[in-house]
Design a protein around this motif. Structure first.
Motif, PDB file in Angstrom:
ATOM      1  N   PHE A 130      -1.266   1.364  -3.061  1.00 56.42           N
ATOM      2  CA  PHE A 130      -1.792   0.491  -4.119  1.00 56.42           C
ATOM      3  C   PHE A 130      -3.073  -0.201  -3.660  1.00 56.42           C
ATOM      4  O   PHE A 130      -4.035  -0.337  -4.417  1.00 56.42           O
ATOM      5  N   THR A 132      -5.214   0.758  -1.227  1.00 59.25           N
ATOM      6  CA  THR A 132      -6.329   1.710  -1.058  1.00 59.25           C
ATOM      7  C   THR A 132      -6.943   2.095  -2.402  1.00 59.25           C
ATOM      8  O   THR A 132      -8.159   2.175  -2.550  1.00 59.25           O
ATOM      9  N   ASP A 133      -6.090   2.316  -3.400  1.00 55.45           N
ATOM     10  CA  ASP A 133      -6.579   2.711  -4.721  1.00 55.45           C
ATOM     11  C   ASP A 133      -7.213   1.553  -5.484  1.00 55.45           C
ATOM     12  O   ASP A 133      -8.242   1.741  -6.150  1.00 55.45           O
ATOM     13  N   ALA A 134      -6.573   0.411  -5.430  1.00 54.76           N
ATOM     14  CA  ALA A 134      -6.828  -0.568  -6.487  1.00 54.76           C
ATOM     15  C   ALA A 134      -7.217  -1.966  -6.016  1.00 54.76           C
ATOM     16  O   ALA A 134      -7.388  -2.859  -6.842  1.00 54.76           O
ATOM     17  N   VAL A 135      -7.356  -2.156  -4.688  1.00 57.88           N
ATOM     18  CA  VAL A 135      -7.799  -3.459  -4.194  1.00 57.88           C
ATOM     19  C   VAL A 135      -9.005  -3.311  -3.256  1.00 57.88           C
ATOM     20  O   VAL A 135     -10.049  -3.929  -3.466  1.00 57.88           O
ATOM     21  N   TYR A 379       0.081  -5.034  -2.806  1.00 52.56           N
ATOM     22  CA  TYR A 379      -0.924  -5.006  -3.874  1.00 52.56           C
ATOM     23  C   TYR A 379      -1.566  -6.393  -4.015  1.00 52.56           C
ATOM     24  O   TYR A 379      -2.568  -6.666  -3.369  1.00 52.56           O
TER      25      TYR A 379
ATOM     26  N   ASN B  10     -11.718   6.513   0.048  1.00 58.98           N
ATOM     27  CA  ASN B  10     -10.312   6.949   0.086  1.00 58.98           C
ATOM     28  C   ASN B  10      -9.543   6.517  -1.157  1.00 58.98           C
ATOM     29  O   ASN B  10      -9.656   5.388  -1.603  1.00 58.98           O
ATOM     30  N   ARG B  11      -8.771   7.471  -1.706  1.00 57.19           N
ATOM     31  CA  ARG B  11      -7.844   7.147  -2.800  1.00 57.19           C
ATOM     32  C   ARG B  11      -6.600   8.002  -2.615  1.00 57.19           C
ATOM     33  O   ARG B  11      -6.640   9.039  -1.947  1.00 57.19           O
ATOM     34  N   SER B  12      -5.519   7.618  -3.304  1.00 52.92           N
ATOM     35  CA  SER B  12      -4.314   8.443  -3.287  1.00 52.92           C
ATOM     36  C   SER B  12      -4.538   9.677  -4.163  1.00 52.92           C
ATOM     37  O   SER B  12      -5.495   9.751  -4.937  1.00 52.92           O
ATOM     38  N   TRP B  15      -5.206   9.374  -7.963  1.00 46.45           N
ATOM     39  CA  TRP B  15      -6.417   8.752  -8.497  1.00 46.45           C
ATOM     40  C   TRP B  15      -7.291   9.745  -9.264  1.00 46.45           C
ATOM     41  O   TRP B  15      -8.125   9.367 -10.083  1.00 46.45           O
ATOM     42  N   TYR B  40       0.379   0.378 -13.441  1.00 45.39           N
ATOM     43  CA  TYR B  40      -0.824   0.336 -12.622  1.00 45.39           C
ATOM     44  C   TYR B  40      -0.506  -0.532 -11.425  1.00 45.39           C
ATOM     45  O   TYR B  40       0.174  -1.539 -11.595  1.00 45.39           O
ATOM     46  N   PRO B  41      -1.007  -0.157 -10.226  1.00 45.95           N
ATOM     47  CA  PRO B  41      -1.741   1.058  -9.839  1.00 45.95           C
ATOM     48  C   PRO B  41      -0.915   2.328 -10.038  1.00 45.95           C
ATOM     49  O   PRO B  41       0.293   2.247 -10.253  1.00 45.95           O
ATOM     50  N   PRO B  42      -1.574   3.506  -9.946  1.00 49.13           N
ATOM     51  CA  PRO B  42      -0.881   4.775 -10.184  1.00 49.13           C
ATOM     52  C   PRO B  42       0.308   4.962  -9.250  1.00 49.13           C
ATOM     53  O   PRO B  42       0.286   4.516  -8.107  1.00 49.13           O
ATOM     54  N   PHE B  99      -7.214  -5.313 -10.557  1.00 48.88           N
ATOM     55  CA  PHE B  99      -8.406  -5.871  -9.906  1.00 48.88           C
ATOM     56  C   PHE B  99      -9.640  -5.206 -10.518  1.00 48.88           C
ATOM     57  O   PHE B  99      -9.637  -4.003 -10.794  1.00 48.88           O
ATOM     58  N   PHE B 127     -13.121  -0.211 -11.627  1.00 45.43           N
ATOM     59  CA  PHE B 127     -13.068  -0.906 -12.910  1.00 45.43           C
ATOM     60  C   PHE B 127     -13.962  -2.141 -12.904  1.00 45.43           C
ATOM     61  O   PHE B 127     -14.074  -2.843 -11.902  1.00 45.43           O
TER      62      PHE B 127
END
Ligand code: ZN
Lengths: 395, 146
Positions: A130, A132-135, A379, B10-12, B15, B40-42, B99, B127
């Protein structure tokens, strides 16, 4: 149903390696030196240790399993605790239950990490999916970004001011100066605190812990064994943990402690007013405030008032808090930060006992103390909330 | 090692679906086929009912700022010369907390915002949150891929 008591368990040999801003040494060195310190303090041979619990962020690709080979021991019980700042009280619980069940006789519990210019970046870059992707992509600010949000929300919701957070930081620096072991060993005034540069507003420099290298540990054994070894010890009156509590809250303003604190006080047969000192997990002062509230030292939302009315210094006559200086003065040695409070609590409750000398920051007459832990920003908040109530043992 | 020319890359594995939606210009998140919870997140399965039948669907891009920060520090060399940065957490009307890089006009708890996904200079979607009546992303040009 009440949880089984920990009455027959002793925590001994509180051991800390001096923290360093950075180190060329790898994590196994920190854990190994602490292990050596534990057995030396307790007058044991390494073969006497048949249980090992480790918390570390920088030990990978090694693990607690690798540590048995480094240490040249063959224990019958191993545990790795991936709970960062919550790991100290959790290690004590796990170790105590193993000893009570007879699965191990003596468990060494150690939190330790190294630090160099890259370890912190590598850690926060890949902390969780979470994250790595979104923060992390939003400025790569690490935990400062997350806790700035939590701090602003707390200030707006409950009216806490920067000065209120400052009281926690300033008191801890006084404690650090008395203890004499902290990296940050210059006095900190409220003016210094308020004048500090912003890091991630509303957080400023002295609200944030510096990543450092270090390790802390203790041993878990039966009271009977501690007495036969002639070791001063602390007993566990109660302990608890809760993970991913209140996940429906949009912004984090309370942790899992509140969900078990009543049970914990009931098991300990005391209340918060009977606690002689409190060691909270102080990654940011707002999180210390959440612990003061959720552990029952004041009502929800009233911690700012509480720290205005209560001196937090080791000898101030209020509630002695983070008596070694805490992470805000010691730095954050990775998962050792999750052990710092528990180890300081054991140290406070065993110093002056048997042949152990008093501490320079000794809380006078302390019979009981609490240490709480908090860890793992998956997260937008930390998910693990742990706590332990300890008492002075055989002295 | 961080790269001065690029934000974190880097993403999972999941993404790629966020990138695909952004390429279409649509704000899509995972919606549970069974209980309709928006995620969310995925992730691989629904945190409500545990069903693994999650479908990427268009959802409302409206939201409200819960909190925000003006950040003066970063471990990424890409961001270091772009400080201070403004980042917020947004309560989406469809449920999750997200975020986002936050518009200067939205630095206030309770501000109403619209979420927009765009590829950043690494080509990964990030975003942005800006007032609902502002269609432009000019303010974020230092982060968005030309
Ligand atoms: Zn579902």
């Amino acid at each position: 149903m009440q949880t089984q008591s920990y009455d027959d368990i002793a925590l001994v040999a509180a051991t800390s390696l001096p923290y360093a801003r950075r180190s060329e040494r790898e994590a196994p060195w920190f854990i190994g030196r602490t292990f050596a310190g534990l057995i030396e303090t307790a007058g044991l041979q390494k073969e006497d240790i048949d249980g090992l619990a480790i918390a570390s962020f920088t030990l990978a690709p090694d693990s607690v399993v690798s540590m048995t080979e480094y240490l040249g021991i063959s224990p019958g019980w191993l545990e790795q605790i991936p709970m960062g700042g919550a790991s100290g009280p959790v290690a004590a619980r796990r170790g105590a239950r193993a000893v009570q069940a007879g699965d191990a006789r003596i468990v060494a519990c150690i939190g330790g990490d190294t630090a160099d210019s890259n370890t912190f970046t590598n850690l926060i870059e890949n902390f969780s999916r979470f994250s790595t992707d979104a923060v992390y992509p939003y400025g790569a600010g690490g935990p400062n970004t997350v806790f700035a949000m939590i701090t602003r929300n707390y200030m707006e919701k409950y009216g806490a001011k920067r000065e209120d957070f400052g009281r926690i930081c300033v008191a801890q620096r006084q404690n650090a100066l008395a203890a004499g072991t902290a990296i940050f060993n210059k006095p900190l005034s409220m003016d210094d605190y308020m004048a500090a540069r912003p890091v991630s507003e509303p957080l400023h420099l002295f609200d944030c812990v510096m990543p450092v290298a270090g390790a802390d540990g203790f041993l878990v054994m039966t009271v009977e064994r501690a007495e036969s070894l002639g070791l001063p010890y602390a007993t566990i009156l109660a302990a608890g943990e809760r993970h991913n509590a209140w996940f429906e809250d949009d912004v984090h303003f309370r942790g899992g402690w509140g969900l078990y604190r009543d049970e914990m006080y009931e098991a300990a047969n005391i209340g918060p007013g009977d606690i002689d000192f409190l060691q909270t997990y102080d990654d940011y002062p707002v999180i210390t405030m959440l612990q003061m509230e959720d552990l029952g030292f004041c009502e929800k939302g009233r911690a700012a008032e509480f720290v205005r009315d209560n001196p937090l210094t080791w000898n101030g006559g209020g509630l002695p808090h983070n008596t070694s200086g805490g992470q805000l003065s010691m730095g954050q040695a990775g998962a050792a930060g999750g052990f710092l409070g528990t180890v300081e609590a054991i140290r406070q409750l065993t110093a002056g006992g048997l042949s152990a000398p008093e501490l320079p920051n000794q809380v006078a007459g302390a019979r009981t103390g609490m240490a709480s832990g908090y860890g793992m920003v998956n997260y937008d908040r930390c998910l693990c909330a742990s706590a332990i109530i300890l008492a002075r043992g055989n002295q | 090692m961080s790269d001065k020319s690029r934000p974190p890359v880097n993403r999972s594995r999941l993404w790629r679906h966020v990138n695909a939606a952004a390429a279409e210009g649509v704000f899509k998140l995972q919606v549970c086929d069974a209980c309709h919870k928006v995620q969310y997140p995925p992730r691989e399965f629904c945190s409500g009912c545990l069903s693994d039948a999650l479908t990427w669907e268009p959802v409302s891009a409206g939201g409200t700022a819960l909190s925000w920060t003006r950040s003066h520090s970063s471990v990424s060399r890409f961001f270091k010369d772009k400080l201070p940065l403004h980042v917020g957490i947004i309560k989406l009307d469809c449920g999750p907390v997200l975020f986002a890089h936050l518009s200067m006009d939205s630095l206030q708890t309770g501000a109403r915002v619209q979420i927009m996904g765009r590829p950043d200079k690494s080509g990964q979607t990030v975003f942005f949150a800006r007032p609902a009546d502002t269609g432009t992303a000019d303010e974020f040009s230092m982060i968005i891929k030309e």
